[in-house]
Scaffold this motif. Structure first.
Motif, PDB file in Angstrom:
ATOM      1  N   THR A 202       0.803  -1.115  -0.067  1.00  0.00           N
ATOM      2  CA  THR A 202       0.131   0.093   0.050  1.00  0.00           C
ATOM      3  C   THR A 202       0.725   1.280  -0.188  1.00  0.00           C
ATOM      4  N   TYR A 203       2.114   1.026  -0.171  1.00  0.00           N
ATOM      5  CA  TYR A 203       2.916   2.361  -0.049  1.00  0.00           C
ATOM      6  C   TYR A 203       2.753   3.451  -1.085  1.00  0.00           C
ATOM      7  N   ALA A 204       2.722   4.741  -0.888  1.00  0.00           N
ATOM      8  CA  ALA A 204       2.527   5.807  -1.722  1.00  0.00           C
ATOM      9  C   ALA A 204       3.234   6.911  -0.832  1.00  0.00           C
ATOM     10  N   PRO A 205       3.991   7.699  -1.492  1.00  0.00           N
ATOM     11  CA  PRO A 205       4.548   8.769  -0.717  1.00  0.00           C
ATOM     12  C   PRO A 205       3.522   9.766  -0.537  1.00  0.00           C
ATOM     13  N   MET A 206       3.738  10.244   1.038  1.00  0.00           N
ATOM     14  CA  MET A 206       2.541  10.979   1.457  1.00  0.00           C
ATOM     15  C   MET A 206       3.234  12.005   2.575  1.00  0.00           C
ATOM     16  N   GLU A 207       2.719  13.083   2.632  1.00  0.00           N
ATOM     17  CA  GLU A 207       3.232  14.075   3.760  1.00  0.00           C
ATOM     18  C   GLU A 207       2.191  14.082   5.097  1.00  0.00           C
ATOM     19  N   TRP A 208       2.726  14.756   6.047  1.00  0.00           N
ATOM     20  CA  TRP A 208       2.051  14.656   7.368  1.00  0.00           C
ATOM     21  C   TRP A 208       0.528  14.926   6.942  1.00  0.00           C
ATOM     22  N   GLY A 209       0.325  16.117   6.373  1.00  0.00           N
ATOM     23  CA  GLY A 209      -0.959  16.437   6.258  1.00  0.00           C
ATOM     24  C   GLY A 209      -1.969  15.398   5.344  1.00  0.00           C
ATOM     25  N   THR A 210      -1.366  15.012   4.345  1.00  0.00           N
ATOM     26  CA  THR A 210      -1.932  13.840   3.502  1.00  0.00           C
ATOM     27  C   THR A 210      -2.376  12.529   4.381  1.00  0.00           C
ATOM     28  N   LEU A 211      -1.226  12.225   5.116  1.00  0.00           N
ATOM     29  CA  LEU A 211      -1.456  11.228   6.086  1.00  0.00           C
ATOM     30  C   LEU A 211      -2.585  11.308   7.103  1.00  0.00           C
ATOM     31  N   VAL A 217      -2.864   8.770  10.295  1.00  0.00           N
ATOM     32  CA  VAL A 217      -2.385   9.525  11.534  1.00  0.00           C
ATOM     33  C   VAL A 217      -3.794  10.228  12.169  1.00  0.00           C
ATOM     34  N   GLN A 218      -4.138   9.769  13.406  1.00  0.00           N
ATOM     35  CA  GLN A 218      -5.471  10.304  14.020  1.00  0.00           C
ATOM     36  C   GLN A 218      -5.071  11.104  15.245  1.00  0.00           C
ATOM     37  N   HIS A 219      -6.005  11.964  15.518  1.00  0.00           N
ATOM     38  CA  HIS A 219      -5.368  13.335  16.590  1.00  0.00           C
ATOM     39  C   HIS A 219      -6.530  13.373  17.570  1.00  0.00           C
ATOM     40  N   LEU A 220      -6.138  13.747  18.759  1.00  0.00           N
ATOM     41  CA  LEU A 220      -7.127  14.029  19.713  1.00  0.00           C
ATOM     42  C   LEU A 220      -6.695  15.240  20.493  1.00  0.00           C
ATOM     43  N   THR A 221      -7.421  16.235  20.600  1.00  0.00           N
ATOM     44  CA  THR A 221      -6.987  17.349  21.751  1.00  0.00           C
ATOM     45  C   THR A 221      -7.839  17.389  22.992  1.00  0.00           C
ATOM     46  N   VAL A 261       2.584   4.381   6.291  1.00  0.00           N
ATOM     47  CA  VAL A 261       2.816   5.163   7.648  1.00  0.00           C
ATOM     48  C   VAL A 261       4.259   5.049   7.782  1.00  0.00           C
ATOM     49  N   GLY A 262       4.603   3.951   7.993  1.00  0.00           N
ATOM     50  CA  GLY A 262       5.999   3.921   8.501  1.00  0.00           C
ATOM     51  C   GLY A 262       7.162   4.127   7.372  1.00  0.00           C
ATOM     52  N   THR A 330       9.638  12.124  10.437  1.00  0.00           N
ATOM     53  CA  THR A 330       9.653  13.065   9.628  1.00  0.00           C
ATOM     54  C   THR A 330       8.276  13.758   9.907  1.00  0.00           C
ATOM     55  N   LEU A 331       8.324  14.789  10.940  1.00  0.00           N
ATOM     56  CA  LEU A 331       7.189  15.615  11.601  1.00  0.00           C
ATOM     57  C   LEU A 331       7.103  16.855  11.271  1.00  0.00           C
TER      58      LEU A 331
END
Length: 703
Positions: A202-211, A217-221, A261-262, A330-331
């Motif tokens: 499934t690899y495809a080049p992606m930047e942080w926003g695309t991930l 990448v999932q987020h909780l504030t 992801v990795g 890469t963050l």
């Protein structure tokens, strides 16, 4: 009379079914268990829902639970190589570690008067101290120097008993997992062997926003106001720290096993380093936290379990352990100073990447001054890996697939050899063109059968395979246990196909390692000038019926008594000569050696007169479709060349082939096609060379 016969049959079937039902029940009583676990341990009452006994140890004031003890046959009656399940006594502590593993009963042929039971007992003893949370592998103990508490442990197998110890391993783990799920909450009912797997394509080049947009990448504030609200009824006074909308903790979670992801968050070297640090089935999870409160506490040390962050999947608690990786990530610039850790969840823990991962950040506050009360609140963060990143399990089969993968090259060699044999037997003209060519090919193939199929790959088919089938059918057990021995399954598949085409001879003449040993010994003694005995055809025909009687006795015993069957199958010398290489007690070695000596004077006497497997194949071979050995009208009348040359005495005086006794050696085919050896062809050749010529005319004679 008919009614009487059917009543006897019904009574016998009922008896067999009762015996089979009893065979799958545990045998230990509470008194037996008290002897097995003496003080300071004590055995409680059996669980009313499951055949499990609690074990207690005495504390200062009251007994505390030390574990549970049970028998594997009550939970996983997996048939052994003989068709009868092994029965193990297993004790688990409350954390899922093995307190004890003992073999109560078994009918594994290789350990009965073969290797002896000591190697089996030593194998089972290796499980003590290991845990269901570990990945237990059978093989060379590659991490012998590491702590037994590591995520992966290797236990020593038993040479020449690979299938038996793998079945023991499966019986042990399957039954222990069932008890651990029911009594310890382990794995929440999820079978670790039947979880989804992460796709590798499934690899495809992606930047942080695309991930983040792709859900990888999932987020909780968590805000200050959310924390205050969570503690508002607890009586804990929270320090005033800014506004309610201020960030308390920003959490990000990513599943690094997914290449998309990795490989995007790590460099290529870091990605390869990560793959080298985790084992097959393990899970690597990246957690990032920014803000005043992190999942990393003040007392956290590298390589440890975080005390503020927990992970569950359904009702299954999963241990997160820091992998202690320093590879750069890469963050985005806003997260480059944040706490970032890569945690591992080991494969046997049962995490399924296709289901939601429920992370929780625990916030703890103290209430009171002298003896403060600690009050905690958790903030949930679910993580769901997108469905296009995983492969769901294709079937419910388990336990044997790894064995087939590990023996892939052996199966490849066997497949090539079987394909070659099939071609030769289907089109034998080139091989039989000259006696020397046939002799060289046959001798070479027999050496391969003895050395590779027999001694190396342990592919000797046996009457034990048939008795195991009978016992499993009588007891109503699954036949999947055969799959633990790939060589046996592959050979039986080929033999089954060739039985339909050619009959018994393909196996008995080419693929039986003990048969090959006999023939090679016979060739050597022939070179030494030792002459063989050839019995009168009537006596030979009568003696060949003995093997069918031996077969009937063994199959009958298999249906009623596993213990008697264990003794009866020893009529075969295969285990002694092939499986154990003559390393066995002297009566069995003497029997095998005696049969080889008999073969010197009475060619393949065991195969022709005593072998129960040969008898079974002879009966099954009656479904044969072809009369594949060519015959002429002169065969038998008057020509007797092939009959006199047949070492197996499988040709009748009238020239007919007795296919049930034919070993497919191709000698008669070679004679049939040879103008120098076949009498009818020789006679025809001579007739063609007598030319009719006119008498010479002498000078001076009358015209």
């Amino acid at each position: 009379m008919t009614r009487f016969r059917w009543s006897r049959v019904a009574w016998l079937l009922a008896l067999l079914l009762c015996a089979a039902g009893h065979a799958q029940a545990g045998v230990m009583t509470r008194d037996d268990l008290r002897k097995a676990f003496p003080p300071p341990l004590s055995v409680g009452e059996i669980d009313p829902q499951l055949p499990v006994w609690p074990i207690f140890k005495q504390d200062v004031t009251s007994p505390i639970l030390a574990g549970y003890v049970f028998e594997s046959i009550d939970f996983a009656p997996i048939p052994g190589f003989s068709g009868t399940p092994l029965n193990l006594l297993i004790a688990l502590d409350p954390k899922g570690s093995f307190l004890d593993v003992r073999v109560l009963s078994h009918h594994e042929p290789v350990f009965l008067e073969g290797l002896g039971e000591a190697p089996l007992f030593r194998f089972a003893d290796q499980y003590k101290g290991l845990s269901l949370q570990q990945n237990i592998k059978i093989g060379s103990n590659a991490n012998r120097g590491e702590e037994r508490g590591s995520a992966n442990v290797y236990i020593d197998g038993v040479a020449k008993a690979t299938a038996s110890v793998r079945i023991l391993n499966q019986s042990l783990l399957a039954s222990a997992l069932r008890v651990a799920r029911a009594k310890l909450g382990f794995a929440g009912g999820q079978d670790p062997d039947q979880i989804a797997r992460v796709r590798r394509d499934t690899y495809a080049p992606m930047e942080w926003g695309t991930l983040r947009q792709a859900g990888l990448v999932q987020h909780l504030t968590i805000t200050q106001g959310m924390v205050e609200k969570a503690f508002e009824d607890s009586g804990v006074e929270l320090p005033v720290a800014g506004h309610a909308d201020d960030v308390f903790s920003d959490l990000y979670v990513a599943y690094l096993n997914a290449p998309s992801v990795g490989r995007n968050l790590l460099s290529e070297a870091g990605w390869q380093h990560l793959l080298g640090r985790i084992d097959e089935g393990d899970h690597a999870l990246l957690v990032i936290a920014s803000g005043p409160y992190s999942f990393v506490g003040d007392k956290f040390v590298r390589g440890a379990v975080p005390d503020r962050l927990t992970l569950k999947q359904g009702d299954l608690p999963l241990e997160l352990r820091d992998l202690d990786l320093d590879d750069p990530l890469t963050l985005p610039a806003s997260l480059r100073g944040a706490d970032a850790k890569v945690f591992r969840v080991i494969g046997p823990a049962g995490l399924d990447p296709s289901h939601a991962l429920n992370f929780a950040l625990r916030v703890t506050r103290e209430k009171g001054m002298v003896y403060p009360e600690r009050i905690s609140r958790s903030f949930a963060m679910p993580y769901v890996l997108p469905a296009d990143q995983v492969m769901l399990p294709e079937s419910d089969d388990k336990g044997w697939q790894g064995i087939w993968r590990s023996r892939a090259w052996e199966l490849g060699v066997l497949a090539a050899a079987l394909a070659l044999l099939a071609v030769v037997l289907a089109r034998p003209k080139w091989i039989v063109a000259t006696p020397s060519r046939l002799a060289r090919f046959r001798t070479g193939y027999l050496v391969f059968t003895l050395v590779f199929i027999g001694w190396f790959a342990q592919g000797q088919l046996s009457i034990v395979n048939i008795t195991a089938l009978v016992q499993a059918l009588v007891a109503g057990r699954d036949l999947a246990f055969f799959l633990h021995d790939p060589m046996t399954v592959a050979l039986w598949a080929f033999v089954a196909a060739t039985l339909v085409v050619w009959g018994r001879g393909t196996f008995c003449g080419w693929l039986c390692p003990f048969g090959a040993m006999q023939e090679l010994v016979a060739q050597l003694t022939r070179l030494a000038g030792i002459r063989r005995i050839k019995l009168h055809r009537d006596l030979d025909a009568r003696l060949k019926w003995i093997k069918y009687g031996v077969l009937a006795v063994i199959v009958g015993l298999a249906a009623v008594s596993p213990s008697w069957t264990d003794s009866a199958v020893e009529v075969e010398p295969f285990k002694t000569a092939i499986t154990l290489g003559f390393v066995r007690s002297w009566p069995f070695v003497a029997w095998a050696a005696g049969l080889l000596l008999l073969n010197v004077f009475l060619y393949k006497g065991f195969c022709r007169y005593l072998c129960p497997l040969g008898a079974g194949l002879g009966l099954l071979g009656r479904v044969r479709l072809l009369r594949w050995i060519p015959r002429r009208s002169e065969c038998g009348t008057p020509c007797q060349t092939c009959r006199h040359r047949c070492e197996y005495q499988a040709i009748k005086p009238n020239g007919a082939i007795v296919y049930e006794e034919c070993f497919q050696c191709l000698d008669c085919v070679a004679i049939h096609d040879s103008p120098q050896r076949c009498a009818p062809l020789i006679a025809k050749g001579r007739a063609r060379t007598i030319a009719i010529r006119p008498l010479p005319v002498w000078a001076g004679s009358e015209a």
